[in-house]
Design a protein around this motif. Structure first.
Motif, PDB file in Angstrom:
ATOM      1  N   LEU A  10      22.142 -93.667 -18.579  1.00  0.00           N
ATOM      2  CA  LEU A  10      22.144 -92.273 -19.029  1.00  0.00           C
ATOM      3  C   LEU A  10      23.250 -92.034 -20.045  1.00  0.00           C
ATOM      4  O   LEU A  10      23.031 -91.413 -21.086  1.00  0.00           O
ATOM      5  N   ASP A  11      24.463 -92.569 -19.742  1.00  0.00           N
ATOM      6  CA  ASP A  11      25.581 -92.436 -20.692  1.00  0.00           C
ATOM      7  C   ASP A  11      25.189 -92.991 -22.055  1.00  0.00           C
ATOM      8  O   ASP A  11      25.411 -92.378 -23.086  1.00  0.00           O
ATOM      9  N   ARG A  12      24.576 -94.179 -22.008  1.00  0.00           N
ATOM     10  CA  ARG A  12      24.195 -94.846 -23.249  1.00  0.00           C
ATOM     11  C   ARG A  12      23.144 -94.016 -23.996  1.00  0.00           C
ATOM     12  O   ARG A  12      23.227 -93.807 -25.196  1.00  0.00           O
ATOM     13  N   ALA A  13      22.180 -93.515 -23.219  1.00  0.00           N
ATOM     14  CA  ALA A  13      21.102 -92.737 -23.837  1.00  0.00           C
ATOM     15  C   ALA A  13      21.656 -91.503 -24.536  1.00  0.00           C
ATOM     16  O   ALA A  13      21.258 -91.164 -25.651  1.00  0.00           O
ATOM     17  N   LEU A  14      22.595 -90.833 -23.874  1.00  0.00           N
ATOM     18  CA  LEU A  14      23.165 -89.621 -24.471  1.00  0.00           C
ATOM     19  C   LEU A  14      24.023 -89.958 -25.685  1.00  0.00           C
ATOM     20  O   LEU A  14      24.015 -89.247 -26.677  1.00  0.00           O
ATOM     21  N   ASP A  15      24.760 -91.076 -25.606  1.00  0.00           N
ATOM     22  CA  ASP A  15      25.647 -91.442 -26.709  1.00  0.00           C
ATOM     23  C   ASP A  15      24.885 -91.992 -27.898  1.00  0.00           C
ATOM     24  O   ASP A  15      25.160 -91.682 -29.039  1.00  0.00           O
ATOM     25  N   GLU A  16      23.916 -92.840 -27.614  1.00  0.00           N
ATOM     26  CA  GLU A  16      23.228 -93.509 -28.722  1.00  0.00           C
ATOM     27  C   GLU A  16      21.996 -92.746 -29.171  1.00  0.00           C
ATOM     28  O   GLU A  16      21.242 -93.203 -30.007  1.00  0.00           O
ATOM     29  N   LYS A  17      21.786 -91.596 -28.581  1.00  0.00           N
ATOM     30  CA  LYS A  17      20.699 -90.722 -29.013  1.00  0.00           C
ATOM     31  C   LYS A  17      19.328 -91.387 -28.913  1.00  0.00           C
ATOM     32  O   LYS A  17      18.485 -91.210 -29.771  1.00  0.00           O
ATOM     33  N   ASP A  18      19.131 -92.185 -27.866  1.00  0.00           N
ATOM     34  CA  ASP A  18      17.776 -92.708 -27.723  1.00  0.00           C
ATOM     35  C   ASP A  18      16.937 -91.842 -26.791  1.00  0.00           C
ATOM     36  O   ASP A  18      15.875 -92.219 -26.333  1.00  0.00           O
ATOM     37  N   LEU A  19      17.435 -90.644 -26.544  1.00  0.00           N
ATOM     38  CA  LEU A  19      16.606 -89.653 -25.865  1.00  0.00           C
ATOM     39  C   LEU A  19      15.889 -88.834 -26.922  1.00  0.00           C
ATOM     40  O   LEU A  19      16.424 -88.593 -27.997  1.00  0.00           O
TER      41      LEU A  19
ATOM     42  N   VAL B 226       5.033 -73.850 -25.898  1.00  0.00           N
ATOM     43  CA  VAL B 226       5.119 -75.293 -26.059  1.00  0.00           C
ATOM     44  C   VAL B 226       6.183 -75.797 -25.089  1.00  0.00           C
ATOM     45  O   VAL B 226       7.279 -75.253 -25.031  1.00  0.00           O
ATOM     46  N   GLU B 227       5.813 -76.808 -24.268  1.00  0.00           N
ATOM     47  CA  GLU B 227       6.786 -77.334 -23.300  1.00  0.00           C
ATOM     48  C   GLU B 227       7.517 -78.537 -23.857  1.00  0.00           C
ATOM     49  O   GLU B 227       6.898 -79.475 -24.361  1.00  0.00           O
ATOM     50  N   ALA B 228       8.845 -78.508 -23.757  1.00  0.00           N
ATOM     51  CA  ALA B 228       9.666 -79.648 -24.168  1.00  0.00           C
ATOM     52  C   ALA B 228       9.708 -80.667 -23.038  1.00  0.00           C
ATOM     53  O   ALA B 228      10.033 -80.336 -21.902  1.00  0.00           O
ATOM     54  N   LEU B 229       9.337 -81.916 -23.347  1.00  0.00           N
ATOM     55  CA  LEU B 229       9.308 -82.986 -22.342  1.00  0.00           C
ATOM     56  C   LEU B 229      10.262 -84.107 -22.753  1.00  0.00           C
ATOM     57  O   LEU B 229      10.175 -84.638 -23.860  1.00  0.00           O
ATOM     58  N   LEU B 230      11.151 -84.460 -21.852  1.00  0.00           N
ATOM     59  CA  LEU B 230      12.167 -85.480 -22.152  1.00  0.00           C
ATOM     60  C   LEU B 230      11.574 -86.882 -22.115  1.00  0.00           C
ATOM     61  O   LEU B 230      10.858 -87.237 -21.178  1.00  0.00           O
ATOM     62  N   ARG B 231      11.891 -87.654 -23.132  1.00  0.00           N
ATOM     63  CA  ARG B 231      11.430 -89.031 -23.195  1.00  0.00           C
ATOM     64  C   ARG B 231      12.592 -89.933 -23.624  1.00  0.00           C
ATOM     65  O   ARG B 231      13.563 -89.481 -24.220  1.00  0.00           O
ATOM     66  N   GLN B 232      12.440 -91.224 -23.320  1.00  0.00           N
ATOM     67  CA  GLN B 232      13.456 -92.191 -23.716  1.00  0.00           C
ATOM     68  C   GLN B 232      12.829 -93.252 -24.607  1.00  0.00           C
ATOM     69  O   GLN B 232      11.754 -93.767 -24.296  1.00  0.00           O
ATOM     70  N   ARG B 233      13.505 -93.548 -25.710  1.00  0.00           N
ATOM     71  CA  ARG B 233      13.026 -94.601 -26.601  1.00  0.00           C
ATOM     72  C   ARG B 233      13.613 -95.923 -26.133  1.00  0.00           C
ATOM     73  O   ARG B 233      14.828 -96.060 -26.025  1.00  0.00           O
ATOM     74  N   ARG B 234      12.754 -96.882 -25.801  1.00  0.00           N
ATOM     75  CA  ARG B 234      13.226 -98.197 -25.356  1.00  0.00           C
ATOM     76  C   ARG B 234      13.609 -99.054 -26.548  1.00  0.00           C
ATOM     77  O   ARG B 234      13.268 -98.738 -27.681  1.00  0.00           O
ATOM     78  N   GLU B 235      14.300-100.191 -26.240  1.00  0.00           N
ATOM     79  CA  GLU B 235      14.729-101.095 -27.323  1.00  0.00           C
ATOM     80  C   GLU B 235      13.531-101.569 -28.142  1.00  0.00           C
ATOM     81  O   GLU B 235      13.632-101.812 -29.335  1.00  0.00           O
TER      82      GLU B 235
ATOM     83  N   ALA C 236      20.460 -88.275 -12.966  1.00  0.00           N
ATOM     84  CA  ALA C 236      21.259 -87.115 -13.327  1.00  0.00           C
ATOM     85  C   ALA C 236      21.212 -86.060 -12.230  1.00  0.00           C
ATOM     86  O   ALA C 236      22.174 -85.344 -12.000  1.00  0.00           O
ATOM     87  N   GLU C 237      20.082 -86.010 -11.558  1.00  0.00           N
ATOM     88  CA  GLU C 237      19.918 -85.055 -10.461  1.00  0.00           C
ATOM     89  C   GLU C 237      21.012 -85.243  -9.411  1.00  0.00           C
ATOM     90  O   GLU C 237      21.417 -84.317  -8.744  1.00  0.00           O
ATOM     91  N   GLN C 238      21.483 -86.484  -9.296  1.00  0.00           N
ATOM     92  CA  GLN C 238      22.507 -86.769  -8.290  1.00  0.00           C
ATOM     93  C   GLN C 238      23.921 -86.662  -8.834  1.00  0.00           C
ATOM     94  O   GLN C 238      24.879 -86.669  -8.102  1.00  0.00           O
ATOM     95  N   GLY C 239      24.051 -86.615 -10.125  1.00  0.00           N
ATOM     96  CA  GLY C 239      25.399 -86.694 -10.677  1.00  0.00           C
ATOM     97  C   GLY C 239      25.736 -85.549 -11.605  1.00  0.00           C
ATOM     98  O   GLY C 239      24.944 -84.633 -11.778  1.00  0.00           O
ATOM     99  N   GLU C 240      26.927 -85.614 -12.177  1.00  0.00           N
ATOM    100  CA  GLU C 240      27.372 -84.525 -13.045  1.00  0.00           C
ATOM    101  C   GLU C 240      26.715 -84.559 -14.421  1.00  0.00           C
ATOM    102  O   GLU C 240      26.794 -83.595 -15.181  1.00  0.00           O
TER     103      GLU C 240
ATOM    104  N   LEU D  88      23.815 -84.290 -15.128  1.00  0.00           N
ATOM    105  CA  LEU D  88      22.738 -83.308 -15.222  1.00  0.00           C
ATOM    106  C   LEU D  88      23.118 -82.210 -16.215  1.00  0.00           C
ATOM    107  O   LEU D  88      22.301 -81.775 -17.032  1.00  0.00           O
ATOM    108  N   TYR D  89      24.350 -81.785 -16.145  1.00  0.00           N
ATOM    109  CA  TYR D  89      24.840 -80.711 -16.994  1.00  0.00           C
ATOM    110  C   TYR D  89      24.749 -81.112 -18.469  1.00  0.00           C
ATOM    111  O   TYR D  89      24.232 -80.370 -19.296  1.00  0.00           O
ATOM    112  N   ARG D  90      25.227 -82.319 -18.756  1.00  0.00           N
ATOM    113  CA  ARG D  90      25.190 -82.796 -20.150  1.00  0.00           C
ATOM    114  C   ARG D  90      23.755 -82.971 -20.630  1.00  0.00           C
ATOM    115  O   ARG D  90      23.403 -82.640 -21.759  1.00  0.00           O
ATOM    116  N   LEU D  91      22.956 -83.544 -19.745  1.00  0.00           N
ATOM    117  CA  LEU D  91      21.567 -83.837 -20.107  1.00  0.00           C
ATOM    118  C   LEU D  91      20.800 -82.541 -20.379  1.00  0.00           C
ATOM    119  O   LEU D  91      20.104 -82.416 -21.395  1.00  0.00           O
TER     120      LEU D  91
END
Ligand code: G
Ligand code: MN
Length: 251
Positions: A10-19, A37-46, A60-64, A66-69
């Motif tokens: 998750l850290d990597r996804a948020l930092d490297e913008k692969d979300l 229009v519904e916004a749906l979160l996706r992740q771009r794989r390598e 994220a549901e279990q950790g902090e 969630l707020y950043r995400l």
């Protein structure tokens, strides 16, 4: 995947913008016009492949994070949707509603995005139990005061129970795809669906049927008075550019 590995992802996804966010229209069931229009979160794989981001959201549901995400998602979605003539639906974990200053946080996130908060619908995703009902109610009422629509997502499954109808000031229900899928053959499900839509309307709420894939499902939903339709039958989740193109065509 262990929790720490998922947190790192998750850290990597948020930092490297692969979300990224995809957008799926919600249509008026009768006119087929886009309502929201519904916004749906996706992740771009390598590999470049685009996947659901469920591992990340579960973590994220279990950790902090969630707020950043959620902050990232809301800001991105409000920016992308600024020029669209429809409402915008964003998913938010019930945890975030327990924050006492959620209204202020949303105003801060929206400032500079160019979109008014009264075009926003929040989908309360029922992945976890809702605690601290007083704080949650205060938050929900504050959001309503800003003109934000409140919807119960995946209604009928998991923790999404009838008590929510008693307590929450919701504008509508999104009925889970698991009730839509068997509509063509299953008489019990057809009766449940009809009763759910009647129940929602009795409480002055609107209904979105999720994951509508066939004409047969649509036909029955129309018969029941369902207000809105979401699903592959009329629109798949799309990148922002495709929605922009759709808008240019229609105007
Ligand atoms: O948050 P929500 O439960 O609304 O999530 C909707 C999910 O369902 C998205 O991940 C989306 O890609 C998926 N989806 C949307 N429409 C359809 C559909 O018609 N059929 C199926 N199987 N999935 C869908
Ligand atoms: Mn949703």
């Amino acid at each position: 995947m262990t929790e720490s590995v998922a947190q790192a992802a998750l850290d990597r996804a948020l930092d490297e913008k692969d979300l990224l966010l995809l957008y799926q229209p919600i249509h008026d069931a009768r006119t087929r016009e886009i309502y929201s229009v519904e916004a749906l979160l996706r992740q771009r794989r390598e590999t470049g492949e685009i996947r659901e981001a469920s591992i990340i959201t579960a973590t994220a549901e279990q950790g902090e994070q969630l707020y950043r995400l959620d902050s990232w998602t809301i800001k991105r979605a409000l920016t992308d949707a600024a020029g669209w003539p429809w409402r915008l639906n964003v998913n938010l974990s019930p945890r975030e509603f327990q924050e006492t200053n959620i209204g202020q946080r949303l105003r801060d996130l929206a400032s500079g995005c160019g979109m008014k908060l009264d075009k926003l619908n929040l989908e309360l995703t029922e992945t976890s139990h809702i605690e601290r009902p007083d704080e949650t109610m205060d938050s929900l009422n504050a959001l309503k005061g800003l003109g934000i629509g409140l919807w119960l997502d995946d209604f009928g499954t998991k923790y999404s129970n009838l008590e929510h109808l008693q307590h929450f000031p919701s504008d509508g229900l999104k009925i889970a795809g698991s009730f839509v899928k068997p509509l063509s053959g299953d008489e019990r499900i057809r009766k449940i669906m009809r009763a759910l839509i009647t129940l929602a309307h009795e409480l002055n709420m609107k209904v979105v049927a999720e994951e509508v894939e066939t004409e047969e499902q649509l036909e029955y939903l129309l018969l029941c008075g369902c207000d809105y339709i979401q699903g592959f039958l009329w629109s798949r989740p799309m990148e922002k550019e495709k929605i922009d193109a759709l808008l240019r065509q229609s105007s």
